[in-house]
Design an enzyme around this catalytic site. Structure first.
Site, PDB file in Angstrom:
ATOM      1  N   HIS A   1       0.833  -1.214   0.000  1.00  0.00           N
ATOM      2  CA  HIS A   1       0.000   0.000   0.000  1.00  0.00           C
ATOM      3  C   HIS A   1       0.864   1.260   0.000  1.00  0.00           C
ATOM      4  O   HIS A   1       0.574   2.228  -0.698  1.00  0.00           O
ATOM      5  CB  HIS A   1      -0.874   0.043   1.267  1.00  0.00           C
ATOM      6  CG  HIS A   1      -2.123  -0.786   1.186  1.00  0.00           C
ATOM      7  ND1 HIS A   1      -2.589  -1.332   0.017  1.00  0.00           N
ATOM      8  CD2 HIS A   1      -3.031  -1.109   2.154  1.00  0.00           C
ATOM      9  CE1 HIS A   1      -3.723  -1.982   0.270  1.00  0.00           C
ATOM     10  NE2 HIS A   1      -4.008  -1.863   1.560  1.00  0.00           N
TER      11      HIS A   1
ATOM     12  N   TYR B   1      -6.375   3.348  11.374  1.00  0.00           N
ATOM     13  CA  TYR B   1      -6.557   2.360  10.306  1.00  0.00           C
ATOM     14  C   TYR B   1      -5.978   2.935   9.012  1.00  0.00           C
ATOM     15  O   TYR B   1      -6.002   4.145   8.799  1.00  0.00           O
ATOM     16  CB  TYR B   1      -8.041   2.031  10.118  1.00  0.00           C
ATOM     17  CG  TYR B   1      -8.630   1.183  11.234  1.00  0.00           C
ATOM     18  CD1 TYR B   1      -8.892   1.738  12.479  1.00  0.00           C
ATOM     19  CD2 TYR B   1      -8.917  -0.165  11.047  1.00  0.00           C
ATOM     20  CE1 TYR B   1      -9.430   0.969  13.505  1.00  0.00           C
ATOM     21  CE2 TYR B   1      -9.463  -0.939  12.065  1.00  0.00           C
ATOM     22  CZ  TYR B   1      -9.713  -0.370  13.289  1.00  0.00           C
ATOM     23  OH  TYR B   1     -10.248  -1.129  14.304  1.00  0.00           O
ATOM     24  N   GLU B   2      -5.516   2.052   8.131  1.00  0.00           N
ATOM     25  CA  GLU B   2      -4.782   2.514   6.956  1.00  0.00           C
ATOM     26  C   GLU B   2      -5.655   3.298   5.974  1.00  0.00           C
ATOM     27  O   GLU B   2      -5.143   3.970   5.092  1.00  0.00           O
ATOM     28  CB  GLU B   2      -4.102   1.336   6.246  1.00  0.00           C
ATOM     29  CG  GLU B   2      -5.078   0.362   5.640  1.00  0.00           C
ATOM     30  CD  GLU B   2      -4.409  -0.948   5.248  1.00  0.00           C
ATOM     31  OE1 GLU B   2      -3.270  -1.191   5.661  1.00  0.00           O
ATOM     32  OE2 GLU B   2      -5.049  -1.723   4.532  1.00  0.00           O
ATOM     33  N   SER B   3      -6.974   3.230   6.139  1.00  0.00           N
ATOM     34  CA  SER B   3      -7.863   4.017   5.277  1.00  0.00           C
ATOM     35  C   SER B   3      -7.757   5.508   5.590  1.00  0.00           C
ATOM     36  O   SER B   3      -8.369   6.317   4.907  1.00  0.00           O
ATOM     37  CB  SER B   3      -9.300   3.538   5.436  1.00  0.00           C
ATOM     38  OG  SER B   3      -9.672   3.509   6.806  1.00  0.00           O
ATOM     39  N   GLY B   4      -7.022   5.868   6.635  1.00  0.00           N
ATOM     40  CA  GLY B   4      -6.785   7.278   6.921  1.00  0.00           C
ATOM     41  C   GLY B   4      -7.476   7.785   8.175  1.00  0.00           C
ATOM     42  O   GLY B   4      -7.375   8.958   8.507  1.00  0.00           O
TER      43      GLY B   4
END
Lengths: 276, 256
Positions: free
Chosen positions: A104, B50-53
């Site tokens: 990612h 979380y990696e979604s921001g």
């Protein structure tokens, strides 16, 4: 200035066989309706780029649109495998799929590099892992100031970026809110771009720091209510997690997959909606 | 004492390892359950990213995906994904990365990419996602996995995320500047790397589990600490919080 047009016309005019395209949206605002239109228009030999291929690329891969996939996490989030992607990789059905695999961090940096007009992205990554052995696009450089070894990947330059957003105004300026992923970077790093929106309004109404794509950075805008379903549009509708779970069964088998796609995509022009 | 499952014991043991106020980068699935249980019990000020921001998110139900609306709606703020990986993770603002995997070896290296060869895989797994950089850019790594000889293997098929490499100082020699895995929690036990060799060593055994079970569920000759501790069983409060969380989550994901 963006042309405000139909989804059908936007895809017909901007997406060509063999193009490198990204339908982005990090779990949120995934442009499903646009993916379905590409399937209906039978585009072929596409290089599909997406951090998380998700159901939309499972469907496009299973319907034979893709030659190559550039990605960083290829699963059905929280559920399991993408069975159509796996079938293409493991069995070559309906056609072989070439994989270019990243992390990612690499993909996010590479989109940003494209938006910034850079040839490559530099970041601290891929330390001690195997992906650089199987992806020749992952290389390492030495920082000229500190001597630190850093990873480098090519900028993700696209022919077409396709994203979904909440709103556009009548001039084609676009506003998106919530989890905004890499959508702005993808659009600014692409030669052409298509944005589907929930509604077209007189005033966007975002605050001074809202994520806005000015009309002159977008090629085409099409209003498609529900265009991100079964993913979601913050402020409009929720992610249909029950459908994401049901997809596991639908996509596991080639025949049930083809039957679902025929009924719900090929023979249908309206965007899908939650069953209840 | 209330009855509980091995899965509940694992989640509770993993949750206990997070300290209040730590900044935790959360993987989806088991890590997310454990991190949120920590937040709902002893660590109300743990910061979940979380990696979604989404930063400082306080979801009422566990997200099915890494980017469910619940995460954004309950977050202090939501940033772009490039910003998340550049400023927050690579910028050194994460104390603990919380990961799972399909395969792990004795040095806590992780595979989530393929079973079999890369070019002709027996099973194509989802891949690395955020994990390769989470594993080297977070201050330390906690791992939570169900234990079996198929997942705890002598040799992983693909190095998706580096743990302690080939042991000793090999992680630092490869260029990692962080501690790496400090804790592995399973449904049978807790393992920690030996301070010198970095080989995973059983340091606590869950109630009712035998050494033979742990040995049988490990694909390498697993080492035990001189006197492994007994994991304290889940308390009534921990179990109540976990079960309520799971019930809310099941209801929400069924579309109700």
């Amino acid at each position: 200035m963006a042309e405000i047009t139909s989804l059908e016309a936007a895809i017909a005019e901007n997406v060509r066989d063999g193009d490198t395209i990204a339908l982005e949206g990090f779990t949120h605002l995934i442009p499903f309706a646009a993916g379905h239109e590409i399937i209906r228009q039978q585009r072929r030999d596409l290089t599909l780029v997406r951090m998380t291929p998700d159901l939309v690329y499972d469907q496009m891969i299973g319907m034979g649109c893709a030659r190559r996939l550039i990605f960083s996490w290829g699963g059905n989030p929280g559920v399991g495998s993408l069975h159509r992607m796996r079938d293409a990789v493991e069995q070559g059905w309906p056609r072989p799929l070439e994989l270019t695999e990243h992390s990612h961090a690499a993909m996010a940096n590479a989109y940003e590099a494209a938006a910034a007009g850079m040839p490559c992205a530099v970041f601290r990554g891929y330390v001690g892992v195997d992906l650089p052995k199987v992806n020749p696009d992952i290389r390492f450089i030495t920082c000229p100031f500190t001597g630190e070894r850093l990873a480098a990947v090519p900028a993700l330059k696209l022919d077409v970026a396709i994203v979904h957003a909440q709103k556009a105004d009548r001039r084609g300026n676009v506003l998106m809110e919530g989890i905004v992923g890499v959508q702005k970077e993808a659009v600014l790093g692409a030669k052409r771009s298509i944005v589907t929106v929930e509604e077209i309004v007189d005033e966007l109404g975002g605050g001074p720091n809202a994520v806005v794509l000015p009309s002159w950075t977008v090629t085409a805008v099409a209003q498609v209510q529900g265009g991100a379903y079964p993913s979601y549009a913050h402020g409009y509708y929720k992610r249909d997690n029950a459908f994401y779970k049901a997809w596991d069964t639908i996509a596991r088998d080639r025949d049930s997959f083809l039957a679902w796609m025929t009924d719900n995509v090929l023979n249908r022009r309206e965007p899908l909606r939650r069953a209840s | 004492m209330t009855d509980y499952t091995a899965e509940e014991m694992m989640t509770v043991a993993a949750a206990r390892a997070l300290r209040d106020g730590q900044v935790c980068f959360v993987g989806i699935g088991l890590p997310s359950a454990a991190a949120n249980l920590a937040r709902l019990t002893h660590a109300p000020n743990v910061v979940l990213i979380y990696e979604s921001g989404t930063i400082e998110t306080r979801p009422d139900v566990l997200p099915l995906s890494i980017g469910d609306g619940e995460l954004c709606e309950t977050a202090l703020t939501t940033v772009t994904v490039p910003e998340m990986f550049r400023y927050w993770l690579q910028g050194g603002r994460v104390d603990v990365g919380f990961l799972g995997a399909a395969q792990i070896d004795r040095f806590a290296n992780l595979n989530t990419t393929v079973i079999g060869s890369y070019d002709n895989p027996k099973v194509r797994l989802p891949g690395g996602g955020g994990a390769p950089e989470i594993a080297t850019e977070s201050g330390e790594i906690f791992i939570i996995m169900r234990q079996s000889s198929r997942s705890f293997v002598e040799r992983i098929d693909f190095m998706t995320s580096m743990g302690h490499g080939t042991g000793g100082n090999s992680r630092a020699e490869a260029g990692a500047r962080t501690k790496g895995p400090t804790l592995v929690v399973t449904d049978l036990c807790v393992m920690e790397p030996d301070p010198e060799s970095r080989e995973l060593t059983v340091t606590a055994i869950h109630p009712g589990v035998t050494r033979e079970q742990i040995t049988a569920a490990t694909g390498w000759p697993v080492r035990f600490a001189a006197a492994p501790a007994d994991s304290p069983p889940p308390t009534a409060d921990e179990l109540a919080a976990l079960r309520a969380l799971n019930e809310r989550t099941a209801r929400a994901h069924a579309g109700a």
